[in-house]
Design a protein around this motif. Sequence first.
Motif, PDB file in Angstrom:
ATOM      1  N   THR A 107       0.834  -1.204   0.000  1.00 15.09           N
ATOM      2  CA  THR A 107       0.000   0.000   0.000  1.00 15.09           C
ATOM      3  C   THR A 107       0.869   1.254   0.000  1.00 15.09           C
ATOM      4  O   THR A 107       0.583   2.232  -0.692  1.00 15.09           O
ATOM      5  N   ASP A 123      -6.118  -1.143  -4.629  1.00 19.88           N
ATOM      6  CA  ASP A 123      -5.407  -1.866  -3.582  1.00 19.88           C
ATOM      7  C   ASP A 123      -6.181  -3.142  -3.224  1.00 19.88           C
ATOM      8  O   ASP A 123      -7.410  -3.127  -3.208  1.00 19.88           O
ATOM      9  N   ASP A 124      -5.457  -4.199  -2.918  1.00 13.75           N
ATOM     10  CA  ASP A 124      -6.069  -5.457  -2.481  1.00 13.75           C
ATOM     11  C   ASP A 124      -7.076  -5.996  -3.479  1.00 13.75           C
ATOM     12  O   ASP A 124      -8.222  -6.302  -3.132  1.00 13.75           O
TER      13      ASP A 124
HETATM   14 MG    MG Z   1      -2.089  -2.975   1.984  1.00 13.67          MG
END
Ligand code: MG
Length: 476
Positions: free
Chosen positions: A175, A231-232
Motif C-alpha cells: 500500500t 489496492d487489495d
Molecule cells: Mg495494503
Amino acid sequence: MSNENLDPDSKGLWNRARMICISMMQGDEKRTRAERNFSMIQSVAREGDTFKIFTLNKLSSERFEKEYGEDLRKSFLLAGADSSVKIEITFDETAKHEIVIEKKEEQPAKPAASHEKTETFISTMPLKEYYTFEEFVEGPSNSYVFAAAKGVAKNPGAKALNPLFIHGGTGLGKTHIMQAIGNEIKRTYPKYAVCYLTAEALLNEYVNALTQGRIHDFRERYRKIDVLLIDDIQFIAKNMQNFQEEFFNTFNALTNADKQIVLTSDVPPKDIPGIEERLISRFEGGMLQEVESPGYETRLAILKKKSEGMDPPIRDTTLKFIAANIKSHVRAMEGALSKVNIYANLDPKMQMTDANLANILKDFIEKEKSRKKLTIDEVKNCVCRKYGVTLEQILSTERTQSIVTPRQLAMFISRKFTTRSLPEIAKHFEKSHATIIHGVKNITNRLDVDPELKQTLEEILDELGFTMGDMVDGNM
Ligand code: MG
Ligand code: ADP
C-alpha cells in the motif's frame, strides 16, 4: 490525509500521538483496524490549543470518538503534549472526497440548471501524504518493485509497466508503494486524475451505482481517470461475476487509452480465488512484481527511518534489538517502535538495555517466536484430534462436509497463525495455492455466521497456545 495546515511541531506531535494510539490497541486485528480508521481521517488542523481531527462525516466522527477518543487524548499526553491541549473529532460538511476530473464549464448566461448532467466527480480515498518514495526504504527484498514503481510514476501509461501488479505478504509495503506512486504523479503531473481505492471500496461504488441505476454514469466516470490505483484486488472475486466483467471492461478501456493501472494483491494473479482467466492474463500482461520480507539490514534501515524525529530519540542499540527480534512484518516493527517510544516517554530515565527491551516487547517477541515454532504438522494433528478424523482424510480430496471443515480449518490456522508461506502450506496439504486460499476464505466467511465453528477454533487455538487476537490480519 492532509496535514498541510499544521506547523512542524504540531505535525510531529500529531504523528506521534497517532502512532501511539494505534499501538495501544491490543492484538493485530484491532491494530490493523485502527490503522485503517486513522488512515480515513481527512485532515487535521490546529486552532490554539485544540487539534481538530476531521473525519468523513458525522457518523464516522461519532464512531471515531467512541472508539478512539479516550485513547487518543491519552496518546497526546504520552506524545509530549501539554495538558492544555484538547482534541476535537469532527467533520467538515463542505469537504468533498472526490476528485474533479473535468472542470465544470462556467455558463454565466444560464442559471445553474440542476437537472443538467454536469456531475464530474469521482470517488477516491485519500492518499497518506507520508507514503512517499522518500519514506520508503529500498533493499534487496523490494528493489525491483521500487524501480518499477518509480518508472510508473515517471512515465504513467508506458506499455511495459502497464498494469503494474504488486503482490506479496501482508505488511510488506504494498500500500505504501502504491500510494507513493499516486503522490508522486500528483506532484509531477498535477493535471492527472489519480484515483486510489481498495477493491472493496470500488465494489461498493459499483453496487451503489447498480442499485441507483447509475451504471452508465459509473462507467463514464471511471474511464476518465488517468491513473487508477486499486489496492487489495484479491477481493475482486467475492462471488461477483458482474463486477469482474465491469472491471475487465474498465481495465481494457483505460489501458487501450494508455492510462496507467496499478494493482496490489496478497497473491499473484493466478492464485486469486475465483478470478476469471481473462483477468489473469490482463493482470500478467504488464509488469508483475513481488515484495518479499526484508532482511536484517533493510529492517534496521526502515526502523531508522520510522524513528526519525521521535522524542526522545531512539538509540541505535534499541533499533538493532528490534530489527533482530521482530521479523515477520514491517507493521509489527512499527508497533514495537511506538511501544518503546511510549515507555521512553513514561520513564525518561529508563535504560534501554536488552533485558528491559525484551520485557517491554515481550508480547511482540513471544508472538514472533510461537509463530515460528508452530508447525503445520502440529496444526493438522491438533485439528484431526478435535474432529476425530485421520490425517489421510485431511489430505484426501473427499468432499463430505465432515472432512471438508477440519481440512479447511487446518489450512486457515496454518495460514493465519504460523509464519509458513503459502507454497509451504500448499505442499503440506498436497493441494494448490488456490485451494488453500479458497479454504481460508471459506472459513473466514463462516466464522462470522457460525458460532459453533468459532468455538471449536478457539478451543484448538487454546491447545496450540494462541488466541483469536494473535491472528495475522490480511493473510488470505
Ligand atoms: Mg495494503
Ligand atoms: P501492505 O499493504 O503490504 O500490507 P503496508 O504498505 O500497509 O503493507 O505497510 C505496512 C507498514 O510498513 C506501513 O506503515 C509502511 O510505511 C511500512 N513499510 C513497509 N515496508 C517499508 C519499507 N521498505 N520502507 C518503509 N516503510 C515500510
